[in-house]
Scaffold this active site. Structure first.
Site, PDB file in Angstrom:
ATOM      1  N   SER A 140       4.285   8.655   5.035  1.00 46.85           N
ATOM      2  CA  SER A 140       3.764   7.573   4.207  1.00 46.85           C
ATOM      3  C   SER A 140       3.890   7.961   2.743  1.00 46.85           C
ATOM      4  O   SER A 140       3.502   9.066   2.354  1.00 46.85           O
ATOM      5  CB  SER A 140       2.304   7.280   4.554  1.00 46.85           C
ATOM      6  OG  SER A 140       2.192   6.828   5.898  1.00 46.85           O
ATOM      7  N   TYR A 155      -4.030   1.144  -8.407  1.00 51.40           N
ATOM      8  CA  TYR A 155      -2.927   1.940  -7.869  1.00 51.40           C
ATOM      9  C   TYR A 155      -3.450   3.285  -7.366  1.00 51.40           C
ATOM     10  O   TYR A 155      -3.106   3.730  -6.265  1.00 51.40           O
ATOM     11  CB  TYR A 155      -1.875   2.145  -8.953  1.00 51.40           C
ATOM     12  CG  TYR A 155      -0.605   2.800  -8.480  1.00 51.40           C
ATOM     13  CD1 TYR A 155       0.342   2.083  -7.761  1.00 51.40           C
ATOM     14  CD2 TYR A 155      -0.330   4.137  -8.764  1.00 51.40           C
ATOM     15  CE1 TYR A 155       1.523   2.675  -7.331  1.00 51.40           C
ATOM     16  CE2 TYR A 155       0.843   4.738  -8.346  1.00 51.40           C
ATOM     17  CZ  TYR A 155       1.769   3.996  -7.628  1.00 51.40           C
ATOM     18  OH  TYR A 155       2.931   4.590  -7.199  1.00 51.40           O
TER      19      TYR A 155
END
Length: 282
Positions: A140, A155
């Site tokens: 990931s 973010y």
């Protein structure tokens, strides 16, 4: 996954940037690769370019922030290749904004693509990797912003979540023969600063025009320049290939941010130092 040849990999955000670098490295190592991306024209161009080298690749258009589309991509992958051995949750956007400019749309878009799509990818593809009993791996893509808070708040939150998810799953999935790695890249030559080009209509209002002057504008321009001159995504793809083959828990791309990570750990340790020698009340 000591040997990628003959295995099948599914890669999101694969039409450009880091995703294309990973797909290229896997395909060149002999893996069959399903490229998934929201940007149809770029996906077609990437497939056309890769097929010039006679690799076994295919593509599926999907908005990974919609679980149903991700599930459909999984069905297309098994229909095409039969099995899935490697999942790469790479799709990501640079959404968010500083405190004072938050919107629900911005949070939903950033978390939807960066974090929820990663969760759903594991939920959907994990059982597919398990069922053939041949082992597998999950990668990931977080960011260096997943271990230090240097980007926008939304973010950072999304990428810290990816790191936490990967660390926890590494322990859970090891007994099932599935390795887990988290990729924490620094400045890579991608289109992350132009994420709004793929903004779905349902997240309208998530992206506001950035300021043209002042400290925030200067910071954005600095980051844009660093990204433009960043590391080659193909190099990152080779690092990920090596990370999968050797089951690295963390995949970093360079040493630039190591001192900042060390400073963060020192700050965490200082928090314990404040209470050292005290006896907690029960």
């Amino acid at each position: 996954m000591k040997e990628l040849a003959g295995k099948t990999a599914f890669v999101t955000g694969a039409a450009s940037g880091i995703g294309l670098g990973i797909a290229t490295a896997f395909a060149q190592a002999g893996a069959k690769v399903m490229l998934c991306d929201i940007e149809e024209a770029a996906l077609s161009a990437a497939l056309e370019q890769l097929r010039l080298t006679n690799v076994d690749v295919d593509g599926m258009k999907a908005d990974v922030s919609l679980k149903a589309e991700l599930a459909a991509a999984a069905e297309a992958t098994t229909a095409r290749y039969g099995k899935v051995h490697i999942l790469v949750n790479n799709a990501g956007v640079g959404g968010g904004g500083p405190y004072g400019s938050w919107t629900d749309a911005a949070w939903n878009w950033t978390l939807g693509v960066n974090l929820m799509a990663t969760i759903w990818g594991i939920e959907i593809f994990g059982p597919l990797i398990e069922q053939h009993g041949e082992g597998g791996h999950i990668v990931s893509t977080a960011s260096i912003a997943g271990v230090i808070s240097g980007a926008s708040t939304a973010y950072n939150v999304s990428k810290y979540g990816v790191v936490a998810l990967s660390e926890g799953l590494r322990q859970e999935l090891a007994p099932r023969g599935i390795g887990v790695s988290v990729l924490c890249p620094g400045y890579i030559r991608t289109q992350i600063m132009n994420s709004s080009r793929n903004l779905p209509k349902r997240f309208e209002g998530a992206v506001r025009a950035p300021p043209t002057s002042g400290p925030i504008a200067e910071r954005i321009n600095q980051i844009r320049e660093r990204v433009t001159q960043g590391i080659d995504p193909l190099y990152v793809g080779e690092l990920v290939r090596e990370g999968v083959e050797n089951d690295w828990p963390y995949i970093f791309t360079d040493l630039e941010f190591e001192p900042i990570v060390e400073a963060r750990f020192a700050g965490i340790k200082q928090g314990f130092d404040h209470i050292r020698g005290r006896t907690p009340k029960r």
